[in-house]
Design an enzyme around this catalytic site. Structure first.
Site, mmCIF file in Angstrom:
data_model
loop_
_atom_site.group_PDB
_atom_site.id
_atom_site.type_symbol
_atom_site.label_atom_id
_atom_site.label_comp_id
_atom_site.label_asym_id
_atom_site.label_seq_id
_atom_site.Cartn_x
_atom_site.Cartn_y
_atom_site.Cartn_z
ATOM 1 N N ARG A 51 0.813 -1.224 0.000
ATOM 2 C CA ARG A 51 0.000 0.000 0.000
ATOM 3 C C ARG A 51 0.844 1.269 0.000
ATOM 4 O O ARG A 51 0.595 2.197 -0.778
ATOM 5 C CB ARG A 51 -0.944 0.011 1.213
ATOM 6 C CG ARG A 51 -2.240 -0.719 1.015
ATOM 7 C CD ARG A 51 -2.706 -1.345 2.314
ATOM 8 N NE ARG A 51 -1.751 -2.334 2.772
ATOM 9 C CZ ARG A 51 -1.738 -3.595 2.327
ATOM 10 N NH1 ARG A 51 -2.612 -3.989 1.453
ATOM 11 N NH2 ARG A 51 -0.832 -4.449 2.760
ATOM 12 N N THR A 52 1.836 1.330 0.870
ATOM 13 C CA THR A 52 2.621 2.563 0.989
ATOM 14 C C THR A 52 3.370 2.862 -0.309
ATOM 15 O O THR A 52 3.303 3.977 -0.834
ATOM 16 C CB THR A 52 3.612 2.465 2.165
ATOM 17 O OG1 THR A 52 2.888 2.204 3.367
ATOM 18 C CG2 THR A 52 4.378 3.765 2.330
ATOM 19 N N LYS A 80 25.722 -5.311 -2.281
ATOM 20 C CA LYS A 80 27.171 -5.424 -2.459
ATOM 21 C C LYS A 80 27.946 -4.763 -1.320
ATOM 22 O O LYS A 80 29.175 -4.743 -1.320
ATOM 23 C CB LYS A 80 27.592 -4.775 -3.774
ATOM 24 C CG LYS A 80 26.901 -5.336 -5.006
ATOM 25 C CD LYS A 80 27.278 -4.531 -6.251
ATOM 26 C CE LYS A 80 26.526 -5.010 -7.471
ATOM 27 N NZ LYS A 80 26.836 -4.190 -8.675
ATOM 28 N N ARG A 101 11.554 3.719 2.843
ATOM 29 C CA ARG A 101 11.213 2.812 3.947
ATOM 30 C C ARG A 101 12.466 2.009 4.274
ATOM 31 O O ARG A 101 13.152 1.513 3.380
ATOM 32 C CB ARG A 101 10.067 1.875 3.570
ATOM 33 C CG ARG A 101 9.880 0.731 4.580
ATOM 34 C CD ARG A 101 8.611 -0.037 4.372
ATOM 35 N NE ARG A 101 7.462 0.768 4.760
ATOM 36 C CZ ARG A 101 6.225 0.283 4.820
ATOM 37 N NH1 ARG A 101 5.974 -0.955 4.498
ATOM 38 N NH2 ARG A 101 5.235 1.070 5.186
ATOM 39 N N HIS A 129 5.940 6.276 11.240
ATOM 40 C CA HIS A 129 5.383 6.101 9.897
ATOM 41 C C HIS A 129 4.494 7.324 9.612
ATOM 42 O O HIS A 129 3.271 7.227 9.575
ATOM 43 C CB HIS A 129 4.569 4.814 9.860
ATOM 44 C CG HIS A 129 4.270 4.296 8.480
ATOM 45 N ND1 HIS A 129 4.450 5.059 7.343
ATOM 46 C CD2 HIS A 129 3.788 3.102 8.058
ATOM 47 C CE1 HIS A 129 4.100 4.337 6.290
ATOM 48 N NE2 HIS A 129 3.697 3.147 6.692
#
Length: 312
Positions: A51-52, A80, A101, A129
């Site tokens: 959703r985000t 890496k 995120r 959030h």
């Protein structure tokens, strides 16, 4: 240009919050406003999201921006050994705003300190959030007609739930009364209880969850128990089914009571609740588009007046 990163919205004034709510209202009336033609939005998701990520990318597209980024860090140079600092500084060469995120608490704050490009925190570990909080506030405002003096029940994973923590902190100016319902293993962390006490936020804690529990509730905020936050899977198995909301528990609920959930759900809301007039979690997810359009515009200096002018 001043870096207007959004790491948290807890310290926004009521005027600023209302300003963003008004922006979201404008976007709900007309989502497609190509205010960001020629801009590039980077979405860097070091942790899974549906959703985000999709709502941020849809918001950028509806605003006329181009989207770059990744949803799987294994396909990037971080696999890496590239540091977060180097990744952020590299992407800053290409984008006008970075939506990020990350699984580490504090990652968004750190990212905002190593670049001149605005960072929008799309969730950092179990910390905060803010974009979810903005859509939660917009959902509450739409359904209750106010953010003031509400009884807000938070149920489930209050220990690791960053949506819970962000919402609690952002409501401090609106005189809420919180009821925290969680098993002992997932109760609200002490730091947030201290935050409530320091900011005069009323709260109670309980472990029972039934029809009688919900009689005074305006907003019932359900959360899933997040398996990915547990290092001990035995502990997860003990608490995963602690609280399940069923339609037969809503008989005594106030007419205005709405059920919110940041989604995804697992089994904490039975499917028979979906048909209840109290269910609002899918509309809540839709509100994420309008709230995130508002946040992207705000960090890029697009004003409410600019939005209104475009709509004429």
């Amino acid at each position: 240009m001043e870096n207007k990163s959004i790491v948290s919205i807890a310290n926004y004034t009521k005027e600023k919050m209302q300003y963003l709510l008004d922006m979201a209202t404008e976007f709900e009336a007309k989502p497609n406003r190509r205010l960001l033609e020629g801009k590039v939005v980077a979405t860097l998701f070091f942790e899974p999201s549906t959703r985000t990520r999709l709502s941020f990318e849809t918001a950028a597209n509806r605003l006329g921006a181009r989207v770059i980024g990744f949803s799987d860090p294994k396909a990037t140079s971080s696999s890496k050994g590239e540091t977060l600092k180097d990744t952020i500084k590299m992407v800053s060469n290409y984008a006008d705003v970075i939506v990020m995120r990350h699984y580490l608490e504090g990652a968004a704050q750190y990212a905002s300190e190593v670049t001149h490009v605005p960072i929008i925190n799309a969730g950092d570990g179990s910390n905060l959030h803010p974009s979810q909080t903005m859509l939660d506030l917009y959902s509450i405002y739409k359904t209750q007609g106010t953010l003031e003096n509400l009884n807000i029940y938070m149920v489930g994973d209050l220990k690791y739930g960053r949506t819970i923590h962000s919402l609690l902190m952002s409501m401090k100016k609106y005189n809420p009364t919180f009821t925290f319902i969680a098993p002992k293993e997932l109760e609200m962390p002490e730091e947030y209880k201290i935050y409530c006490k320091e900011n005069g936020i009323k709260y109670t804690e309980r472990q029972d969850f039934d029809e009688d529990t919900l009689t005074d509730c305006d907003i019932l905020y359900m959360t899933r128990v997040q398996r990915e936050r547990f290092s001990d899977l035995m502990e997860y198995e003990r608490v995963k089914d602690a609280y399940i909301l069923r339609a037969n528990m809503l008989g005594k609920a106030k007419p205005n009571m709405k059920i919110l959930h940041p989604l995804p759900r697992v089994n904490e809301i039975e499917y028979d609740v979906d048909d209840s007039p109290h269910a609002y979690y899918f509309q809540q997810a839709q509100n994420g588009l309008y709230a995130r359009e508002a946040l992207i515009c705000d960090v890029l200096g697009i004003t409410l007046e600019d939005i209104k002018k475009y709509g004429k």
